[in-house]
Design an enzyme around this catalytic site. Structure first.
Site, mmCIF file in Angstrom:
data_model
loop_
_atom_site.group_PDB
_atom_site.id
_atom_site.type_symbol
_atom_site.label_atom_id
_atom_site.label_comp_id
_atom_site.label_asym_id
_atom_site.label_seq_id
_atom_site.Cartn_x
_atom_site.Cartn_y
_atom_site.Cartn_z
ATOM 1 N N HIS A 1 -2.952 6.177 4.966
ATOM 2 C CA HIS A 1 -1.500 6.296 5.115
ATOM 3 C C HIS A 1 -1.052 7.667 4.587
ATOM 4 O O HIS A 1 -1.505 8.111 3.531
ATOM 5 C CB HIS A 1 -0.770 5.229 4.282
ATOM 6 C CG HIS A 1 -0.818 3.850 4.856
ATOM 7 N ND1 HIS A 1 -1.481 3.517 6.018
ATOM 8 C CD2 HIS A 1 -0.259 2.683 4.412
ATOM 9 C CE1 HIS A 1 -1.327 2.219 6.261
ATOM 10 N NE2 HIS A 1 -0.593 1.696 5.304
ATOM 11 N N CYS B 1 0.816 -1.228 0.000
ATOM 12 C CA CYS B 1 0.000 0.000 0.000
ATOM 13 C C CYS B 1 0.848 1.276 0.000
ATOM 14 O O CYS B 1 0.548 2.234 -0.721
ATOM 15 C CB CYS B 1 -0.935 0.004 1.201
ATOM 16 S SG CYS B 1 -0.165 -0.532 2.730
HETATM 17 P P1 NAP Z 1 -7.142 -9.572 8.268
HETATM 18 O O1 NAP Z 1 -8.111 -8.494 8.507
HETATM 19 O O2 NAP Z 1 -6.468 -10.212 9.416
HETATM 20 O O3 NAP Z 1 -7.876 -10.724 7.400
HETATM 21 C C1 NAP Z 1 -7.232 -11.905 7.028
HETATM 22 C C2 NAP Z 1 -8.085 -12.667 6.042
HETATM 23 O O4 NAP Z 1 -7.364 -13.807 5.588
HETATM 24 C C3 NAP Z 1 -9.372 -13.177 6.651
HETATM 25 O O5 NAP Z 1 -10.366 -13.201 5.668
HETATM 26 C C4 NAP Z 1 -8.978 -14.591 7.048
HETATM 27 O O6 NAP Z 1 -10.071 -15.477 7.154
HETATM 28 C C5 NAP Z 1 -8.134 -14.978 5.843
HETATM 29 N N1 NAP Z 1 -7.282 -16.109 6.127
HETATM 30 C C6 NAP Z 1 -6.393 -16.242 7.149
HETATM 31 N N2 NAP Z 1 -5.820 -17.456 7.104
HETATM 32 C C7 NAP Z 1 -6.347 -18.101 6.039
HETATM 33 C C8 NAP Z 1 -6.182 -19.384 5.481
HETATM 34 N N3 NAP Z 1 -5.334 -20.273 6.002
HETATM 35 N N4 NAP Z 1 -6.912 -19.715 4.390
HETATM 36 C C9 NAP Z 1 -7.772 -18.846 3.839
HETATM 37 N N5 NAP Z 1 -7.993 -17.596 4.336
HETATM 38 C C10 NAP Z 1 -7.292 -17.244 5.431
HETATM 39 O O7 NAP Z 1 -5.970 -9.106 7.314
HETATM 40 P P2 NAP Z 1 -6.011 -8.029 6.121
HETATM 41 O O8 NAP Z 1 -5.615 -6.728 6.654
HETATM 42 O O9 NAP Z 1 -7.283 -8.160 5.358
HETATM 43 O O10 NAP Z 1 -4.766 -8.525 5.270
HETATM 44 C C11 NAP Z 1 -4.730 -9.783 4.657
HETATM 45 C C12 NAP Z 1 -3.482 -9.885 3.808
HETATM 46 O O11 NAP Z 1 -3.574 -8.942 2.732
HETATM 47 C C13 NAP Z 1 -2.193 -9.517 4.560
HETATM 48 O O12 NAP Z 1 -1.638 -10.627 5.210
HETATM 49 C C14 NAP Z 1 -1.318 -9.010 3.451
HETATM 50 O O13 NAP Z 1 -0.615 -10.056 2.841
HETATM 51 C C15 NAP Z 1 -2.311 -8.415 2.465
HETATM 52 N N6 NAP Z 1 -2.346 -6.937 2.614
HETATM 53 C C16 NAP Z 1 -1.817 -6.229 1.633
HETATM 54 C C17 NAP Z 1 -1.779 -4.877 1.729
HETATM 55 C C18 NAP Z 1 -1.097 -4.092 0.678
HETATM 56 O O14 NAP Z 1 -0.255 -3.320 1.057
HETATM 57 N N7 NAP Z 1 -1.411 -4.242 -0.586
HETATM 58 C C19 NAP Z 1 -2.320 -4.217 2.810
HETATM 59 C C20 NAP Z 1 -2.892 -4.960 3.822
HETATM 60 C C21 NAP Z 1 -2.894 -6.335 3.701
HETATM 61 P P3 NAP Z 1 -10.745 -15.803 8.579
HETATM 62 O O15 NAP Z 1 -11.879 -14.829 8.733
HETATM 63 O O16 NAP Z 1 -11.232 -17.181 8.405
HETATM 64 O O17 NAP Z 1 -9.708 -15.665 9.639
HETATM 65 O O1 3JN Z 2 1.187 -2.454 7.504
HETATM 66 C C1 3JN Z 2 0.688 -1.883 6.533
HETATM 67 O O2 3JN Z 2 0.268 -0.728 6.589
HETATM 68 C C2 3JN Z 2 0.594 -2.605 5.248
HETATM 69 C C3 3JN Z 2 0.758 -4.053 5.457
HETATM 70 C C4 3JN Z 2 0.821 -4.902 4.496
HETATM 71 C C5 3JN Z 2 1.067 -6.316 4.761
HETATM 72 C C6 3JN Z 2 0.700 -6.872 5.989
HETATM 73 C C7 3JN Z 2 0.991 -8.208 6.245
HETATM 74 C C8 3JN Z 2 1.647 -8.964 5.328
HETATM 75 C C9 3JN Z 2 1.690 -7.096 3.801
HETATM 76 C C10 3JN Z 2 1.984 -6.521 2.464
HETATM 77 O O3 3JN Z 2 1.071 -6.509 1.655
HETATM 78 O O4 3JN Z 2 3.094 -6.076 2.186
HETATM 79 C C11 3JN Z 2 2.012 -8.420 4.103
HETATM 80 C C12 3JN Z 2 2.757 -9.260 3.138
HETATM 81 O O5 3JN Z 2 3.975 -9.246 3.165
HETATM 82 O O6 3JN Z 2 2.096 -9.961 2.375
#
Ligand code: NAP
Ligand code: 3JN
Length: 346
Positions: free
Chosen positions: A249, A129
């Site tokens: 952010h 992000c």
């Molecule tokens: P979150 O609110 O903790 O949600 C996690 C999601 O993943 C929930 O839907 C969870 O399902 C699911 N999950 C966890 N373990 C799983 C498994 N083994 N199989 C299938 N689904 C599973 O986290 P979030 O903030 O949405 O972030 C999720 C991911 O997106 C992060 O880990 C990161 O890699 C990515 N992300 C990317 C950015 C970016 O910068 N582009 C920003 C934020 C996050 P349950 O409801 O069943 O627990």
């Molecule tokens: O912390 C933030 O503001 C962004 C976080 C992104 C994030 C959180 C957990 C795992 C990532 C990501 O997308 O870079 C990951 C990841 O490495 O997949």
């Protein structure tokens, strides 16, 4: 236009929820929708366009018949399931860092490098992000003036760390105001050894520390920026900090251009018409981007543009965006829209 069989992996999470909202708002052409999560949330009911959907546990077989899968369930889930989805004919847009630096995987911000999508092999990575909002603002400057150096400090919201982190910040704030004891358990990083108070604090750690003293978040910003802009030679330094803000952010960014001498007025003119950017820069009237004002909006907001006082090719600016939208869900859905536009979805 065709309609597509879509899956959202991590549909119950902070990003997944915004993914569904964005698909709905954009009226993405959906023939069928699968909402996938871990076992924990399987059976939960979520509503999309007024219709109820039952969340299912994500397994390799979940992707039979799926054409496009939007992943935001963490890197290990993407590593295990995205190749399974591709095997079954789906194109995956992955929001995790699992494949971002893989040379066979395009890392795409449509305003910057949409054409890279043409080289996909089934998986397309959505950048971090903090990287996304910065490159949207820098690309018009790179194109017109060339770019030599970028130094960024971030002020990141807790929603970037997921739903549990938001809850932790809210509960801590309440506990502190009410004089209750509390134990930090999640931030800065769920899986790290120590946890610190986020309420009324600033934590200079996002993601785990690497051997060189940078955090992984900082290295993501550095490496992803170079890859998206096709500029391995670009000098980039980053310091990433978590603040007690729910969403949005902010970034203080210093750049040095190849060509010096552009005036602030010229830069403002350039950014005012650039795709995906809203210029908010009128110091006399205290107009500048605010995290609180960007929530729910897809654009990247840019302001506080100033010439460096020592270098005629140096500029400072303030860049703000909704980290769950342009930083995650909107950029992913935008990639899906680009795939449709470029006729890359079968
Ligand atoms: P979150 O609110 O903790 O949600 C996690 C999601 O993943 C929930 O839907 C969870 O399902 C699911 N999950 C966890 N373990 C799983 C498994 N083994 N199989 C299938 N689904 C599973 O986290 P979030 O903030 O949405 O972030 C999720 C991911 O997106 C992060 O880990 C990161 O890699 C990515 N992300 C990317 C950015 C970016 O910068 N582009 C920003 C934020 C996050 P349950 O409801 O069943 O627990
Ligand atoms: O912390 C933030 O503001 C962004 C976080 C992104 C994030 C959180 C957990 C795992 C990532 C990501 O997308 O870079 C990951 C990841 O490495 O997949």
């Amino acid at each position: 236009m065709s309609n597509y069989h879509v899956a959202v992996v991590g549909a119950t999470g902070a990003v997944g929820q915004q993914m569904l909202k964005t698909l709905e708002e954009r009226d993405f052409p959906i023939a069928s929708l699968k909402l996938l999560s871990s076992k924990r949330s399987a059976g939960k009911i979520l509503t999309f366009k007024g219709q109820e959907y039952t969340v299912e546990e994500a397994t390799p077989e979940s992707f039979e018949g799926v054409q496009i899968a939007l992943f935001s369930a963490g890197g290990s889930v993407s590593k295990a399931l995205a190749p399974e989805a591709v095997k079954r004919g789906a194109i995956c847009v992955d929001n995790t860092s699992a494949f971002r630096m893989d040379p066979n995987v395009p890392l795409v911000v449509p305003e910057v490098n949409e054409e890279d999508l043409r080289a996909h092999n089934g998986i397309i990575a959505n950048p971090n992000c903090s990287t996304i909002q910065m490159v949207v603002a820098l690309e018009p400057l790179r194109e017109k003036y060339g770019l030599k150096k970028v130094i960024v400090s971030t002020y990141q919201a807790v929603s970037g760390a997921g739903l549990e982190a938001i809850e932790e910040m809210k509960q801590q704030t309440k506990d502190i105001l009410e004089g209750n004891e509390f134990t930090p358990e999640i931030l800065p990083v769920g899986g790290d050894k120590k946890h610190y108070q986020i309420a009324f604090n600033a934590i200079p750690q996002i993601d785990l520390f690497q051997d060189n003293g940078y955090t992984f978040e900082e290295l993501k910003m550095i490496n992803e920026t170079k890859k998206i802009m096709h500029m391995a030679e670009l000098e980039v330094a980053a310091t990433c900090v978590r603040l007690p803000i729910e969403t949005g952010h902010s970034e203080s960014v210093y750049i040095e251009t190849e060509k010096g001498g552009a005036t602030v007025a010229e830069i403002k003119e350039l950014l005012s018409t650039a795709p995906g950017i809203t210029l908010q820069d009128d110091p006399a009237n205290q107009v500048y981007p605010l995290a609180s004002a960007c929530v729910g909006k897809n654009d990247v907001f840019v302001g506080r543009i100033r010439q460096d006082l020592d270098r005629d090719n140096g500029y400072h600016m303030w860049i703000v965006s909704d980290n769950l939208l342009k930083g995650a869900a909107w950029n992913s859905v935008q990639i899906a829209e680009s795939l449709v536009k470029l006729e890359l979805l079968s």
